[in-house]
Design an enzyme around this catalytic site. Structure first.
Site, PDB file in Angstrom:
ATOM      1  CE1 TYR A  71      -4.908   0.306  -0.174  1.00 15.38           C
ATOM      2  CE2 TYR A  71      -3.983  -1.430   0.869  1.00 15.38           C
ATOM      3  CZ  TYR A  71      -5.099  -0.589  -0.142  1.00 15.38           C
ATOM      4  OH  TYR A  71      -6.435  -1.111   0.062  1.00 15.38           O
ATOM      5  CD  GLU A  73      -4.319   5.089   0.098  1.00 14.27           C
ATOM      6  OE1 GLU A  73      -4.865   5.704   1.349  1.00 14.27           O
ATOM      7  OE2 GLU A  73      -5.306   4.049  -0.227  1.00 14.27           O
ATOM      8  CG  ASP A 248      -7.718  11.256 -23.114  1.00 15.73           C
ATOM      9  OD1 ASP A 248      -7.622  10.734 -23.649  1.00 15.73           O
ATOM     10  OD2 ASP A 248      -9.345  10.545 -22.756  1.00 15.73           O
ATOM     11  CB  THR A 277      -4.559   5.009 -21.582  1.00 12.00           C
ATOM     12  OG1 THR A 277      -4.164   5.130 -22.101  1.00 12.00           O
ATOM     13  CG2 THR A 277      -5.637   4.791 -21.312  1.00 12.00           C
ATOM     14  CE  LYS A 280      -7.011   3.446 -26.073  1.00 15.51           C
ATOM     15  NZ  LYS A 280      -7.254   3.925 -23.998  1.00 15.51           N
ATOM     16  NE  ARG A 286      -5.472  -3.347 -20.547  1.00 16.23           N
ATOM     17  CZ  ARG A 286      -5.694  -2.864 -21.336  1.00 16.23           C
ATOM     18  NH1 ARG A 286      -6.991  -2.181 -21.403  1.00 16.23           N
ATOM     19  NH2 ARG A 286      -5.520  -3.395 -22.465  1.00 16.23           N
TER      20      ARG A 286
END
Ligand code: DSN
Length: 485
Positions: A71, A73, A248, A277, A280, A286
């Site tokens: 974790y 954060e 984007d 992203t 692509k 991903r």
């Protein structure tokens, strides 16, 4: 020809994957089998899905590690959990590579997807706008200091926040203010389309719509527009109406990274915030990321926990590896080949009588209007799949068949370019696509009415094409030398 396929040590990768699969098979062999089968399927398919690619074994292997177990954060050096020193290293590297690769002042690499990256961006724009000068007037120092009463006022104010984005049928994306996505609930939305004659973006029309609608956010970017966008002009329009320009670039990030889109066509120097992203045309794992101007950095870095779950350290590490790959000179060759191949595909289709939206392409995708074959997008997509050609149906401007059946098929070149396809292979691909579509006809439903989904392919054509497609992909193996046997 440019070396477009990432080099890797096939013997080492074969050993790594064989060992990994045998460890997985000890627990759940069906999962190991599915992983093996997916490789076989990917290897066998003529993949023209414009948003897909093949990440390198280095990127893929990076994700299968114990970094997943942590974790983390917070941000680098400011974590809400102890023991994050290695996550700090990989997140710091991913952000540094992203800044260098794109020439961006700030990079945030935690978003898990493109939708998440957009949410982070939208939140950052709202926070930045709210903080200044409304918060100052209210005597509030920071958005985190808002009281319940402040939030009530804010929610009321947010009801009037507006977003202007590209319409879906012109190639825009759901996350740009459309109802099926939360952005459509957060913002009142209006769209700009493309010129009905040429299919091209009409910047004067965008300007006129922006003047009328006065958006808080002007969204640029697309998932099915086959042309470049002039981001300098979009910024000019945003400035004129006092909007924030969010771009984007998920689809074309690889073309920006590979310096095919430069100057006015590179969003990074022009936009306030850029989202993307990583999987692509950029050929990474991903995931998503955000680049921004310094004044948005603080709010962007609050993405988790504001709108994101805990960061995925194994994926951030894989982003670092992918960005490092994209900084190598070969990646520029790959990116240019992606576009050259799209042009070859477009010319091959047009020469054989197919109609393309905008008449061609300047990026990694081609949008084929299949109504000229008497088909819906759904029928064309299915017939092509029967013939071993993987595409996806897509609406075209003013589509009479709507977003489900559509009248278009979107074809992209990033994945097959990674396999080493060049112009000749894409011309052959165009021949196969046209051959299948011109031998496909709609069929009627049981009650005799016309169907938008049912179709028939003339006898033998699907089999013949499947064999031809198999021959094409066999000549350009995916992960050459990677042997799981
Ligand atoms: N799903 C992606 C695409 O196929 O374009 C966009 O989100």
């Amino acid at each position: 020809m440019t070396d477009v396929t990432p080099a890797f040590d096939a013997t080492a990768a074969s050993t790594a994957y064989r060992s990994a699969l045998s460890v997985i098979a000890e627990v759940e062999p069906r999962v190991a089998d599915a992983i093996g089968a997916e490789l076989a399927d990917q290897r066998a398919s003529l993949k023209l899905i414009a948003s897909e690619n093949y990440a390198s074994p280095a990127v893929l292997l990076t994700m299968g590690t114990w970094l997943s177990d942590k974790y983390a954060e917070g941000t680098v050096g400011h974590r809400f959990y102890a023991g994050c020193q290695n996550v700090d290293t990989v997140e710091g590297l991913a952000a540094e590579h992203a800044r260098e690769l794109f020439g961006a002042p700030h990079a945030y690499v935690q978003p898990h997807s493109g939708i998440d990256a957009n949410l982070v961006a939208f939140w950052a724009v709202l926070a930045q706008r709210i903080e200044s000068p409304a918060l100052e007037r209210a005597g509030v120092r920071h958005v985190n200091d808002l009281t319940d009463e402040d939030w009530a006022t804010l929610r009321h104010a947010l009801g009037d926040q507006r977003m202007l984005g590209m319409s879906l049928d012109a190639g825009g994306h759901l996350t740009h203010g459309f109802r099926p996505n939360i952005s459509g609930k957060m913002f009142a939305q209006s769209s700009y389309g493309t010129d009905p004659e040429t299919g091209l973006l009409d910047y004067d029309a965008v300007r006129a719509r922006a003047r009328e609608f006065r958006p808080l956010i002007l969204m640029a970017g697309y998932s099915a527009y086959p042309r470049r966008v002039d981001f300098a002009k979009m910024r000019e329009i945003a400035d004129e109406v006092g909007a924030t320009l969010v771009v984007d670039m998920a689809h074309f990030a690889g073309l920006v990274a590979g310096k095919v889109f430069t100057g006015d066509f590179d969003p990074v120097p022009h936009a306030h915030v850029v989202t993307s992203t990583s999987h692509k045309s950029l050929r990474g794992p991903r995931g998503g990321f955000v680049l921004c101007q310094p004044e948005y950095a603080d709010a962007v870095d609050r993405g988790c926990p504001m709108v994101l779950g805990g960061p995925l350290p194994h994926v951030m590490a894989a982003k670092a590896v992918a960005f490092a790959e994209a900084r190598r000179p070969q990646f520029a060759g790959y990116a240019q080949t992606v576009v050259d191949n799209a042009v070859a595909l477009a010319e091959g289709l047009s020469r054989r009588g197919a109609r393309l939206v905008t008449g061609g392409t300047e990026n990694h995708l081609v949008l084929l209007d299949v109504s000229t074959f008497g088909l819906t997008g759904r029928q064309a997509e299915s017939a092509l799949l029967d013939a071993g050609i993987v595409t996806n149906r897509n609406a075209i401007p003013a589509d009479p068949n709507g977003a489900w059946y559509t009248s278009g098929v979107r074809l992209g070149t990033p994945a097959l370019t990674t396999r080493g396809f060049g112009a000749a292979e894409f011309d052959r691909t165009a021949e196969l696509v046209v051959d299948v579509l011109s031998h496909t006809s709609p069929t009627a439903t049981r009650d005799g009415s016309p169907s938008k989904a049912k179709y028939a392919v003339d006898g033998g054509v699907a089999d013949k094409t499947r064999a031809a497609a198999a021959e094409l992909v066999a000549a350009h193996p995916l992960y050459p030398g990677l042997d799981l046997a």
